[in-house]
Design a protein around this motif. Sequence first.
Motif, PDB file in Angstrom:
ATOM      1  N   GLY A 144      33.281  28.664  40.133  1.00 24.03           N
ATOM      2  CA  GLY A 144      32.687  29.785  40.846  1.00 24.03           C
ATOM      3  C   GLY A 144      33.577  30.409  41.907  1.00 24.03           C
ATOM      4  O   GLY A 144      33.187  31.366  42.562  1.00 24.03           O
ATOM      5  N   ARG A 145      34.771  29.883  42.076  1.00 20.46           N
ATOM      6  CA  ARG A 145      35.692  30.400  43.092  1.00 20.46           C
ATOM      7  C   ARG A 145      36.877  31.101  42.445  1.00 20.46           C
ATOM      8  O   ARG A 145      37.398  30.635  41.426  1.00 20.46           O
ATOM      9  N   PRO A 146      37.335  32.204  43.034  1.00 14.95           N
ATOM     10  CA  PRO A 146      38.495  32.912  42.474  1.00 14.95           C
ATOM     11  C   PRO A 146      39.695  31.983  42.344  1.00 14.95           C
ATOM     12  O   PRO A 146      39.938  31.139  43.210  1.00 14.95           O
ATOM     13  N   PHE A 147      40.418  32.142  41.267  1.00 14.29           N
ATOM     14  CA  PHE A 147      41.565  31.285  40.986  1.00 14.29           C
ATOM     15  C   PHE A 147      42.691  32.138  40.420  1.00 14.29           C
ATOM     16  O   PHE A 147      42.502  32.863  39.453  1.00 14.29           O
ATOM     17  N   SER A 148      43.839  32.072  41.053  1.00 14.70           N
ATOM     18  CA  SER A 148      45.012  32.785  40.573  1.00 14.70           C
ATOM     19  C   SER A 148      46.213  31.877  40.789  1.00 14.70           C
ATOM     20  O   SER A 148      46.821  31.885  41.862  1.00 14.70           O
ATOM     21  N   PRO A 149      46.538  31.065  39.780  1.00 16.90           N
ATOM     22  CA  PRO A 149      47.620  30.099  39.968  1.00 16.90           C
ATOM     23  C   PRO A 149      48.963  30.803  40.157  1.00 16.90           C
ATOM     24  O   PRO A 149      49.365  31.625  39.346  1.00 16.90           O
ATOM     25  N   SER A 150      49.637  30.493  41.243  1.00 23.95           N
ATOM     26  CA  SER A 150      50.942  31.090  41.490  1.00 23.95           C
ATOM     27  C   SER A 150      52.034  30.366  40.706  1.00 23.95           C
ATOM     28  O   SER A 150      53.089  30.923  40.447  1.00 23.95           O
TER      29      SER A 150
END
Length: 129
Positions: A77-83
């Motif tokens: 439910g949380r935004p995720f943008s793996p760097s």
Amino acid sequence: MGARENENLNLGSSALSLQRITKQFTGVRAVDDVSLEFGHSQITAVLGHNGAGKSTLIGILAGLFGSDFEGSVTVGGRPFSPSDVSSAEKAGIVLIAQEINVVPDFTVSQMLMLNREPTRLGLVDRERL
């Protein structure tokens, strides 16, 4: 996952959600407007023809492309943008290569823990593995 980590997840939401994911390489759209939902405690297969974008999609989740894609991903439910790969691993997303010859002598548990092996005194703790 420990009890404390579970407290931070929104268990009413999808475990993993991909919305309108698009990834382009020079002159090629490898993934085009893909949306998927994965539930908690669910086993899901992603199937498709060669060149359909399955590996690219998994690579996006595993941090192989950083933020070089369009769309949104949420984990618990949380935004995720793996760097990068390390940030994906910290979120619990690990890519296990389908080519077994990468480390042909590894057991299943060793493959699952690759790059995250438990250690003791600087050595791999095989009992905990």
